[in-house]
Motif scaffolding. Structure first.
Motif, short mmCIF file in Angstrom:
data_model
loop_
_atom_site.label_atom_id
_atom_site.label_comp_id
_atom_site.label_asym_id
_atom_site.label_seq_id
_atom_site.Cartn_x
_atom_site.Cartn_y
_atom_site.Cartn_z
N PHE A 118 45.12 39.79 42.39
CA PHE A 118 46.23 38.65 42.80
C PHE A 118 46.76 37.91 41.58
O PHE A 118 47.82 37.39 41.78
CB PHE A 118 45.57 37.63 43.83
CG PHE A 118 44.67 36.50 42.99
CD1 PHE A 118 43.54 36.68 42.49
CD2 PHE A 118 45.53 35.24 42.90
CE1 PHE A 118 43.30 35.47 41.76
CE2 PHE A 118 45.12 34.10 42.11
CZ PHE A 118 43.70 34.43 41.65
N PHE A 138 39.41 27.78 40.33
CA PHE A 138 39.73 26.86 41.53
C PHE A 138 41.14 26.96 41.39
O PHE A 138 41.95 25.86 42.13
CB PHE A 138 39.19 25.65 41.27
CG PHE A 138 39.08 24.48 42.31
CD1 PHE A 138 37.95 24.72 43.35
CD2 PHE A 138 39.91 23.62 42.75
CE1 PHE A 138 37.65 24.13 44.58
CE2 PHE A 138 39.92 23.03 43.96
CZ PHE A 138 38.95 23.04 44.66
N GLY A 139 41.91 27.62 40.71
CA GLY A 139 43.43 27.67 40.81
C GLY A 139 43.93 28.32 42.11
O GLY A 139 44.85 27.50 42.82
N SER A 163 35.12 38.37 38.45
CA SER A 163 36.31 37.21 38.16
C SER A 163 35.95 35.75 38.82
O SER A 163 36.85 34.95 38.66
CB SER A 163 37.69 37.96 38.82
OG SER A 163 37.80 38.97 38.25
N MET A 164 34.66 35.79 39.53
CA MET A 164 34.18 34.31 39.84
C MET A 164 32.94 33.93 39.06
O MET A 164 32.44 33.34 39.40
CB MET A 164 34.15 34.61 41.33
CG MET A 164 35.21 34.84 42.20
SD MET A 164 35.09 35.56 43.84
CE MET A 164 33.97 34.39 44.45
N HIS A 221 35.06 40.49 45.73
CA HIS A 221 35.58 39.14 45.82
C HIS A 221 35.99 38.63 47.07
O HIS A 221 35.58 37.79 47.51
CB HIS A 221 36.86 38.79 44.59
CG HIS A 221 36.42 39.42 43.37
ND1 HIS A 221 36.34 40.54 43.05
CD2 HIS A 221 36.14 38.60 42.25
CE1 HIS A 221 36.15 40.73 41.72
NE2 HIS A 221 36.05 39.43 41.12
N GLY A 226 37.03 30.77 41.57
CA GLY A 226 36.17 31.02 40.32
C GLY A 226 36.86 29.76 39.61
O GLY A 226 36.22 28.50 39.44
N THR A 255 41.77 39.13 46.95
CA THR A 255 42.29 38.94 45.57
C THR A 255 42.44 40.50 44.69
O THR A 255 42.80 40.22 43.65
CB THR A 255 41.59 38.16 44.93
OG1 THR A 255 40.18 38.43 45.15
CG2 THR A 255 41.81 36.35 45.47
N PRO A 312 38.23 33.33 47.62
CA PRO A 312 37.24 33.38 46.91
C PRO A 312 37.50 32.92 45.71
O PRO A 312 38.67 33.22 44.85
CB PRO A 312 37.29 34.97 46.51
CG PRO A 312 38.73 35.52 47.10
CD PRO A 312 39.16 34.43 48.10
C1 LIG Z 1 40.60 35.38 39.30
C2 LIG Z 1 40.20 35.90 40.47
C3 LIG Z 1 39.48 35.07 41.38
C4 LIG Z 1 39.12 33.59 41.20
O1 LIG Z 1 40.36 32.84 41.40
P1 LIG Z 1 40.64 31.47 40.70
O2 LIG Z 1 42.09 31.19 40.72
O3 LIG Z 1 40.06 31.50 39.32
O4 LIG Z 1 39.64 30.40 41.54
C5 LIG Z 1 39.10 35.75 42.67
N1 LIG Z 1 39.32 36.81 42.74
C6 LIG Z 1 39.78 37.90 41.80
C7 LIG Z 1 39.77 39.33 42.04
C8 LIG Z 1 40.28 37.36 40.72
O5 LIG Z 1 40.91 38.06 39.72
#
Ligand SMILES: *Cc1c(COP(=O)(O)O)cnc(C)c1O
Length: 496
Positions: free
Chosen positions: A111, A269-270, A320-321, A400, A267, A426, A265
């Motif tokens: 994403f 928090f963005g 990624s989390m 994720h 990580g 994502t 999902p």
């Molecule tokens: C970056 C990412 C997340 C987490 O997104 P945040 O914006 O960091 O919370 C979740 N899933 C995937 C596949 C990502 O690349």
């Protein structure tokens, strides 16, 4: 619309300045001082637009000092043929009452393309608006997906250079290969011995290093960030929440004004913060379900008001989390305490000093009132969820997304809530094939590319072209460095 720093609410910058600088000098994050408001009829009209039109409409309100022509061009370029689906972000129902917002049809199959296909267009324009003729050097700390998406977005963009740091051994093999094979004359990639938080702290330290800034300034270079602390990353993400809602309208699943939940999902928090900004600017959103893996610091925070990073760090199947310091939470706290920068600064200092802070019962109640809920699951439960979603519903999701599907199930089991829910999907399952094949009851031995082929046959979905092509690419960047050496390596590279 102006932006202030979460650590100095009297500071006022434009969206272009916020994007160009990335992080405020005081260490705070640029946050809108006031939010735009979309009317119901404006949202309803989005159900008759394509993705690019929705993105342009939303971005125009969150990036007020870009012209409509600029945004039109950028959006056409950013969300074009590099996406392998005509809807750009298809919204599919995978279960009664639950939809998947597929954000992985872009060039890096995750994403982050939604933000990082836009940022390299927003940033040089921001430099021009601010009268800067410096080379913009982008430093990125990545848990896997940001790095590749940023490299892909910035490769050979004039007036920019980009250096990515990823935790050595902390990404999937596909993610690593995507980064180390990156083409482009302005790119550089390092593996760092440490975890994501170490690399993120290393990058933040370089940003706030006045001596480094002065040295770079003399060389005509300024640093900026492509991490989700940059407003230019967050703004494009708000658009797909509006888009998802508009697609449910278009599919006849809801009527204008009906509330929708999102399971995200999380990580750094963005992504979920972008959902909150959509909600605060008029989108009818009820719950924002924050889904975490075993690194469940946010689940605990949303349940207790205590943010405590003093805990074991786990490498999981959803790398990624794998994050213990969720940077964008600072923006949410700033908004929840009505812009009280002293409070925010105090919590962030406690986090730095003691790895912990407690926002207390009143802010905790506000978090609930605003719709935030946290759930987590481990790799085993995630695999079971992917298994059940695949065999029970014929829908294959990545690890994720699997965490977010599981979080939604936990929420529904707990509350019985029947509100339509969009799971923010994502990443492409192909990006994490080794973790997902066992969940498809395929205990497959073979290399990563053979796994992709097996998944293609069994799932009936084509291997995304960018992953297929990796097989024939030569690695360009294979250095592993210590976290203490990040600063030196950056300065040496920028002196070249
Ligand atoms: C970056 C990412 C997340 C987490 O997104 P945040 O914006 O960091 O919370 C979740 N899933 C995937 C596949 C990502 O690349």
């Amino acid at each position: 619309m102006k932006f202030c720093s979460t650590r100095n609410r009297d500071l006022r910058v434009t969206s272009a300045q916020a994007i160009l600088r990335g992080l405020s000098e005081d260490g705070g994050l640029y946050t809108p001082a006031e939010l735009p408001a979309f009317l119901p009829e404006e949202i309803e009209a989005m159900s008759r637009m394509d993705y690019r039109q929705v993105a342009e409409t939303v971005l125009a309100r969150f990036l007020p000092d870009y012209t409509q022509e600029e945004l039109h061009t950028f959006v056409q370029e950013a969300y074009g043929s590099q996406f392998d689906h005509p809807d750009i972000a298809p919204v599919r129902r995978f279960r009664p009452g639950a939809w998947s917002l597929e954000l992985w049809h872009g060039p890096t199959c995750a994403f982050k393309d939604f933000a990082l296909q836009m940022l390299p267009r927003l940033l040089p324009a921001a430099a021009k608006k601010c009268g800067s003729d410096k080379t913009v050097a982008i430093l990125v700390a990545t848990s896997g997906d940001t790095g590749k998406a940023a490299l892909e977005g910035f490769a050979d963009v004039e007036g920019t250079r980009i250096c990515v740091f990823y935790p050595h051994g902390g990404t999937s093999e596909m993610q690593r290969l995507q980064m180390v094979t990156q083409s482009g004359g302005n790119v550089n990639v390092f593996a760092v011995r440490g975890n994501f938080d170490d690399t993120q702290n290393g990058v933040k330290a370089i940003f706030t290093d006045a001596a480094a800034a002065a040295e770079l300034d003399r060389k005509g270079v300024m640093l900026s960030s492509a991490n989700s602390i940059n407003w230019g990353r967050l703004a494009p993400q708000i658009a797909y929440y509006y888009w998802a809602y508009a697609q449910l309208l278009k599919q006849g699943a809801i009527r204008m004004g009906d509330k929708v939940n999102f399971s995200v999902p999380t990580g750094n928090f963005g992504d979920i913060l972008a959902g909150y900004l959509a909600k605060k600017s008029g989108l009818p959103v009820d719950k924002l379900i924050c889904a975490s893996n075993e690194n469940n610091v946010l689940t605990q925070f949303l349940n207790t008001g205590v943010y405590d990073r003093n805990r074991a760090f786990h490498l999981t199947a959803s790398p990624s989390m794998d994050i213990l310091i969720s940077s964008n939470l600072e923006r949410l706290l700033f908004m929840l305490c009505d812009g009280n920068d002293i409070l925010v600064k105090n919590w962030m200092e406690q986090l730095k000093k003691h790895g912990k802070y407690d926002v207390g019962p009143n802010i905790l109640k506000k978090l609930r009132d605003e719709g935030f809920l946290g759930f987590w699951c481990d790799d085993k439960l995630t695999a079971a969820t992917i298994h059940d979603t695949w065999f029970g519903r014929g829908y294959l999701c990545d690890t994720h997304t699997g965490v977010a599907v599981n979080a939604l199930q936990q929420y529904v089991a707990l509350t019985g809530d029947k509100t339509p829910c969009v799971v923010v999907s994502t990443a492409s399952p192909f990006k994490f094939a080794p973790a997902i094949l066992p969940a498809m009851d395929l205990d497959f031995t073979g290399d990563d590319f053979q796994k992709l082929e097996a998944m293609e046959i069994v799932s009936g979905m084509p291997i995304p072209a960018p992953l297929k092509e990796l097989k024939n690419k030569q690695p360009r960047f294979e250095r592993v460095i210590e976290k203490e050496d990040m600063r030196r390596e950056v300065l040496a590279w920028l002196a070249e």
